[in-house]
Design an enzyme around this catalytic site. Structure first.
Site, PDB file in Angstrom:
ATOM      1  N   THR A   1       3.170   5.010   1.160  1.00  5.98           N
ATOM      2  CA  THR A   1       2.604   4.599  -0.240  1.00  5.98           C
ATOM      3  C   THR A   1       1.418   5.348  -0.436  1.00  5.98           C
ATOM      4  OG1 THR A   1       3.413   2.150   0.155  1.00  5.98           O
ATOM      5  CG2 THR A   1       1.606   2.617  -1.498  1.00  5.98           C
TER       6      THR A   1
ATOM      7  N   PHE B   1      -1.862   5.770  -2.518  1.00  5.42           N
ATOM      8  CA  PHE B   1      -2.987   4.937  -3.301  1.00  5.42           C
ATOM      9  C   PHE B   1      -4.012   5.743  -3.775  1.00  5.42           C
ATOM     10  CE2 PHE B   1      -1.504   2.513   0.375  1.00  5.42           C
ATOM     11  CZ  PHE B   1      -1.650   1.095  -0.277  1.00  5.42           C
TER      12      PHE B   1
END
Ligand code: PEP
Ligand code: MN
Length: 683
Positions: free
Chosen positions: A283, A285
């Site tokens: 992921t 960010f």
């Protein structure tokens, strides 16, 4: 006599392991100490931090050595990746100059302790600075954004995309809608485990709860579990926390898919690791802040921006070609819908490089002439790695091309030398069907002020009949005397809009204050900033956020450079649809209301890509002088004119001496047509 205990055959082997671990730690400490010393030398010598060639060599040797000793190559690569990342971050921290010691920084994220967001935030914040950081979890992405806008936190870390699930729409929307800056990024490897209250076994499990995305990512594992129900939960850490107590815990039949950290935090046992279908589940960010924090240019960086292109064929390709031509690598492009403008899109683009680097800065200046809106979201250290065969390395930055001349004055380029005309791409501004800019000529006409519905409708009819293509009329009038007619305000805006609609003429009107911007933008097609407001930087900044073209009139005593710097205020806000207007300046000459600076037209064309129009009416102040000045301006190459005309000039409440009557207007158009035709321009 007690018998000697039977020696455990594992003891000597375990001793060996303990000894190897001790050595590993010592060797790592030695390596990082050397890395620090390299960092100090780089800082003194101002050398770039990343030496791609060296990293490539280290990795090749490392993998070769590992394989020769019987270790697996993927494992060796993973370990080295961690070591190299840590080394780079240590050096970054050494050359970054962040705020002084003692201040505690605050960072918000969505979720609770043990969530992937919390871990990513903790990891990133500990590497960004030496300051203590307080992490605060919020229920939603929007709440993190709100806390940031209110100053409750200094930073907000939000997930923007996942390697399996793709873009995270709510976070992209939040960034589009708020004046936030991207100051860093983090890429987090998501590693799901199966966590259960102590005592629960695989065979006693009947329910597994987690965030729906995590459940989807563990499909293979979950389908192998017979008689187990999947229970979607708000997030992975909350699923783990729910097993701390309560019925589910007592029943001993419920587990959670979460991070190992969450399992530890909420007192759960881990029954299985690496549950996801794919090994790589990352992921990305973004760290957001209210102010930009451009990093040191020696770091490998990324730059993010939002832009909107004009609505014509090839516009997006032209914008992207700007990056290709400058050898700037695009790492992400994403289109975002605009709720107020169905089927028009904003593009969210990330590129490699620092916006202050010569090739990216030059590309961004060129990009302005392809876009109607451009908002820079920030430059920040790049933490993603491109796959290069088996090597996880950042690509070598493209060599910077010879420095190009900017197409508009910027603070970073205070005195640009004019580039030859042929090399410059000029901006065009589209207003409904009307195109303003290179190759076109636009005539805007109408009364100084909107005085009544009848008056503006008559004026619109006159303007349409003359062949002019846009209608002007002031609803808010900046009068020198407070006793003079101040305009009809909102009522005037409505009359102007209705008259424009009736005769299919886009409208131009002046906006005097920040508070009036929303109403004026809702009623008119183009917002005018008057000569008296050219230095009103607060107003200009706000107009930078508006998605409507702005005509910026030259201040009565402003130099050309000051006019360009005023335009920069609007451009910097993101609104690239700026039209400059020469309207005469104050000189010692009193025979005319102002002195029309015709030379500003070719001078501005040399200095900027922005279109330039001329207002001969306020320069002349006298109807008889308006037509010759208008012809001179067209001959000098102005992209258009804004001329005051009134259906009954003697009745005008404002600037009656300079208003053309319907016949004058026709006469002016007749004089302009051959000039424009001879220049090969479209009217
Ligand atoms: C106008 O265009 O009506 C006007 C007031 O012009 P300026 O700001 O150039 O004086
Ligand atoms: Mn006027």
């Amino acid at each position: 006599m007690t018998p000697n205990p039977v020696p455990d055959p594992l003891d000597p082997i375990r001793k060996e392991i303990d000894e190897a671990d001790r050595q590993l730690i010592q060797i790592l400490a030695r390596r990082f100490d050397a890395v620090k010393r390299v960092g100090s030398v780089k800082r003194v010598e101002d050398a770039p931090l990343l030496d791609t060639e060296r990293e490539r060599r280290i990795q090749a040797t490392w993998v070769q050595d590992a394989e020769a000793l019987g270790l697996s190559a993927p494992f060796a690569r993973r370990v080295l990746k961690e070591i190299l990342n840590q080394s780079r971050r240590m050096q970054e921290a050494m050359i970054e100059t962040r705020e002084g010691p003692g201040r505690r920084i605050r960072c918000g994220y969505q979720g609770q302790g043990g969530s992937y967001s919390a871990m990513a935030a903790s990891h990133l914040m500990s590497h960004r600075s030496n300051h203590e950081c307080t992490l605060t979890g919020y229920g939603t992405f929007q709440e993190v954004g709100k806390a940031l806008m209110l100053g409750e936190v200094d930073y907000g870390l939000l997930p923007v995309e996942n390697s399996i699930g793709g873009s995270i729409a709510d976070v992209n929307r939040l960034i589009c809608d708020h004046a936030l800056h991207i100051v860093d990024e983090e890429v987090w490897q998501v590693e799901h485990v199966l966590a259960v209250p102590p005592g629960t076994t695989l065979s006693s499990l009947r329910v597994i709860r987690s965030h729906s995305a995590a459940l989807t990512q563990c499909e293979t594992f979950l389908s192998s579990m017979e008689d187990v129900r999947r229970e979607p939960w708000s997030d992975t850490a909350a699923a783990a926390a729910s097993l701390q107590e309560g019925v589910a815990r007592e029943r001993g039949d419920t587990g959670a898919i979460c991070s190992e950290e969450a399992a530890r935090l909420y007192g759960l046992d881990v029954l299985a690791h690496s549950l996801a279908d794919r090994e790589c589940n990352e992921t990305r960010f973004l760290l957001l802040a209210q102010e930009p924090e451009p990093p040191d240019q020696r770091l490998p960086c990324k730059t993010s921006m939002l832009f909107k292109v004009n609505h014509h064929e090839g516009a997006l390709v032209a914008a992207l070609n700007v990056f290709a031509d400058a050898r700037v690598n695009l790492t992400r492009i994403e289109s975002r819908p605009q709720p107020d403008m169905p089927w028009e899109y904003l593009f969210f683009v990330d590129v490699e490089g620092h916006m202050g680097s010569p090739n990216l800065a030059a590309a961004l200046l060129k990009l302005r002439s392809c876009c109607s809106h451009l908002r820079m979201l920030g430059s920040y250290p790049s933490r993603t790695r491109k796959q290069d065969g088996h090597l996880d390395l950042v690509s070598t930055p493209a060599p910077a091309p010879a420095r190009e001349e900017p197409t508009c004055i910027l603070e970073t380029a205070p005195d640009p030398l004019p580039a030859p005309r042929s090399e410059r791409s000029r901006a065009t501004v589209q207003i409904g069907q009307v195109i303003l800019g290179e190759g076109h000529f636009v005539l805007i006409s109408g009364p100084c002020a909107v005085e009544s519905l009848d008056q503006i409708v008559d004026a619109a009819r006159m303007v349409r009949a003359s062949g002019a293509t846009m209608l002007r009329g002031g609803a808010f009038k900046p009068r020198t005397s407070p006793h003079a007619f101040q305009g009809l305000g909102l009522e005037g805006l409505r009359y102007l809009r209705d008259a424009g609609r009736q005769f299919e003429l886009p409208t131009v009107t002046e906006v005097l204050t920040i508070e009036d911007i929303p109403e004026v933008a809702a009623h008119a097609d183009v917002l005018q900033v008057g000569a008296r407001n050219m230095h009103n930087f607060a107003l200009l900044k706000e107009l930078g956020k508006v998605d409507k073209p702005v005509i910026l009139k030259r201040g009565m005593s402003a130099t050309i450079k000051e006019l360009l710097l005023a335009a920069e205020y609007v451009l910097h806000g993101g609104n690239l649809q700026v039209i400059l207007c020469e309207r005469g300046i104050r000189t010692f000459e009193t025979a005319t209301r102002a002195t029309l600076d015709v030379s500003s037209v070719p001078v501005l064309k040399r200095l900027t890509h922005l279109p330039i129009i001329v207002d001969p009416s306020h320069a002349a102040g006298d109807r008889e002088l308006v037509i010759p000045l208008a012809l001179a301006a067209a001959a000098a190459g102005a992209d258009g004119l804004i001329v005051e005309a009134h259906p009954r000039p003697h009745e005008a409440l404002c600037d009656k001496e300079q208003a053309l009557n319907p016949d004058d207007l026709l006469q002016m158009v007749a004089g302009l047509r051959p000039i424009v035709a001879a220049q090969g321009r479209v009217w």
